[in-house]
Design a protein around this motif. Sequence first.
Motif, PDB file in Angstrom:
ATOM      1  N   ARG A  90      66.276  -1.436  57.075  1.00 21.30           N
ATOM      2  CA  ARG A  90      66.737  -2.592  57.837  1.00 21.30           C
ATOM      3  C   ARG A  90      65.630  -3.129  58.746  1.00 21.30           C
ATOM      4  NH1 ARG A  90      70.433  -0.901  62.336  1.00 21.30           N
ATOM      5  NH2 ARG A  90      68.389  -0.515  63.195  1.00 21.30           N
ATOM      6  N   ASP A  91      64.902  -2.232  59.412  1.00 23.04           N
ATOM      7  CA  ASP A  91      63.825  -2.657  60.307  1.00 23.04           C
ATOM      8  C   ASP A  91      62.682  -3.320  59.543  1.00 23.04           C
ATOM      9  OD1 ASP A  91      65.299  -1.646  62.400  1.00 23.04           O
ATOM     10  OD2 ASP A  91      64.123   0.203  62.587  1.00 23.04           O
ATOM     11  N   GLU A  92      62.345  -2.783  58.372  1.00 27.79           N
ATOM     12  CA  GLU A  92      61.276  -3.379  57.579  1.00 27.79           C
ATOM     13  C   GLU A  92      61.668  -4.762  57.053  1.00 27.79           C
ATOM     14  OE1 GLU A  92      59.652  -0.878  54.557  1.00 27.79           O
ATOM     15  OE2 GLU A  92      59.427   0.814  55.933  1.00 27.79           O
ATOM     16  N   ALA A 125      63.813  -6.821  58.505  1.00 24.06           N
ATOM     17  CA  ALA A 125      63.812  -7.725  59.660  1.00 24.06           C
ATOM     18  C   ALA A 125      62.388  -8.127  60.038  1.00 24.06           C
ATOM     19  CB  ALA A 125      64.510  -7.059  60.844  1.00 24.06           C
ATOM     20  N   GLN A 126      61.471  -7.170  60.019  1.00 25.45           N
ATOM     21  CA  GLN A 126      60.085  -7.479  60.354  1.00 25.45           C
ATOM     22  C   GLN A 126      59.476  -8.439  59.333  1.00 25.45           C
ATOM     23  OE1 GLN A 126      57.541  -4.067  60.446  1.00 25.45           O
ATOM     24  NE2 GLN A 126      55.763  -5.218  61.132  1.00 25.45           N
ATOM     25  N   GLY A 127      59.738  -8.218  58.068  1.00 25.72           N
ATOM     26  CA  GLY A 127      59.235  -9.119  57.034  1.00 25.72           C
ATOM     27  C   GLY A 127      59.817 -10.508  57.154  1.00 25.72           C
ATOM     28  N   ARG A 128      61.098 -10.586  57.525  1.00 24.96           N
ATOM     29  CA  ARG A 128      61.741 -11.894  57.689  1.00 24.96           C
ATOM     30  C   ARG A 128      61.103 -12.662  58.836  1.00 24.96           C
ATOM     31  NH1 ARG A 128      65.241 -13.519  61.172  1.00 24.96           N
ATOM     32  NH2 ARG A 128      65.803 -11.432  61.832  1.00 24.96           N
ATOM     33  N   VAL A 129      60.842 -11.973  59.953  1.00 23.52           N
ATOM     34  CA  VAL A 129      60.236 -12.640  61.111  1.00 23.52           C
ATOM     35  C   VAL A 129      58.823 -13.105  60.785  1.00 23.52           C
ATOM     36  CG1 VAL A 129      59.357 -12.219  63.445  1.00 23.52           C
ATOM     37  CG2 VAL A 129      61.652 -11.482  62.826  1.00 23.52           C
ATOM     38  N   GLU A 130      58.054 -12.259  60.095  1.00 21.86           N
ATOM     39  CA  GLU A 130      56.699 -12.648  59.736  1.00 21.86           C
ATOM     40  C   GLU A 130      56.701 -13.854  58.802  1.00 21.86           C
ATOM     41  OE1 GLU A 130      54.913  -9.179  58.070  1.00 21.86           O
ATOM     42  OE2 GLU A 130      54.698  -8.188  60.011  1.00 21.86           O
ATOM     43  N   ARG A 131      57.580 -13.822  57.823  1.00 18.95           N
ATOM     44  CA  ARG A 131      57.644 -14.933  56.865  1.00 18.95           C
ATOM     45  C   ARG A 131      58.113 -16.215  57.549  1.00 18.95           C
ATOM     46  NH1 ARG A 131      55.466 -17.429  52.786  1.00 18.95           N
ATOM     47  NH2 ARG A 131      56.982 -18.421  51.440  1.00 18.95           N
ATOM     48  N   SER A 173      57.708 -17.076  60.729  1.00 22.18           N
ATOM     49  CA  SER A 173      56.639 -17.631  61.562  1.00 22.18           C
ATOM     50  C   SER A 173      55.539 -18.234  60.688  1.00 22.18           C
ATOM     51  CB  SER A 173      56.066 -16.559  62.485  1.00 22.18           C
ATOM     52  OG  SER A 173      55.458 -15.539  61.746  1.00 22.18           O
TER      53      SER A 173
END
Length: 102
Positions: A48-50, A52-58, A60
Motif C-alpha cells: 500500500r505504501d509503495e 501511494a508513493q508511486g501515485r504521488v510521484e506520478r 507530481s
Amino acid sequence: MRRGLWFVAGAGAGVYAMVRGRRAAEALSADGLKDRLGALELGARMFRDEVAQGRVERESELRERLGLVPHGRPELEGGRHKAVAPPAAPATTSHAQEEGTT
C-alpha cells in the motif's frame, strides 16, 4: 549394492517426510498462524505504501509536464491547490496627486 541404495533412498524419504510434517504442524499451530498473518499484514502495508508513493510521484510528474503547478511551489499541499492571490502591485502616486494635496 542394490539393497544399500534402497535403504539410503528410504531413509532419505523418511527424513524428508518427517521434516515436512514438522514444518506443516508448526505452520498450523496458533503461533505459526499468528506469524503468517503478521507477515501478510506487513506485506499488504508495504504494498500500500509503495503504491501511494508511486501515485504521488506520478501525479507530481504529470503536473509538472502539463504546467499545472511549477516545480517547488508551496501552493500544493496534501494533493490540493490552495487559492493564492496574485501579489499586490506597489502603490504609486503621481506628482500631480502629491502637489494637489499640499
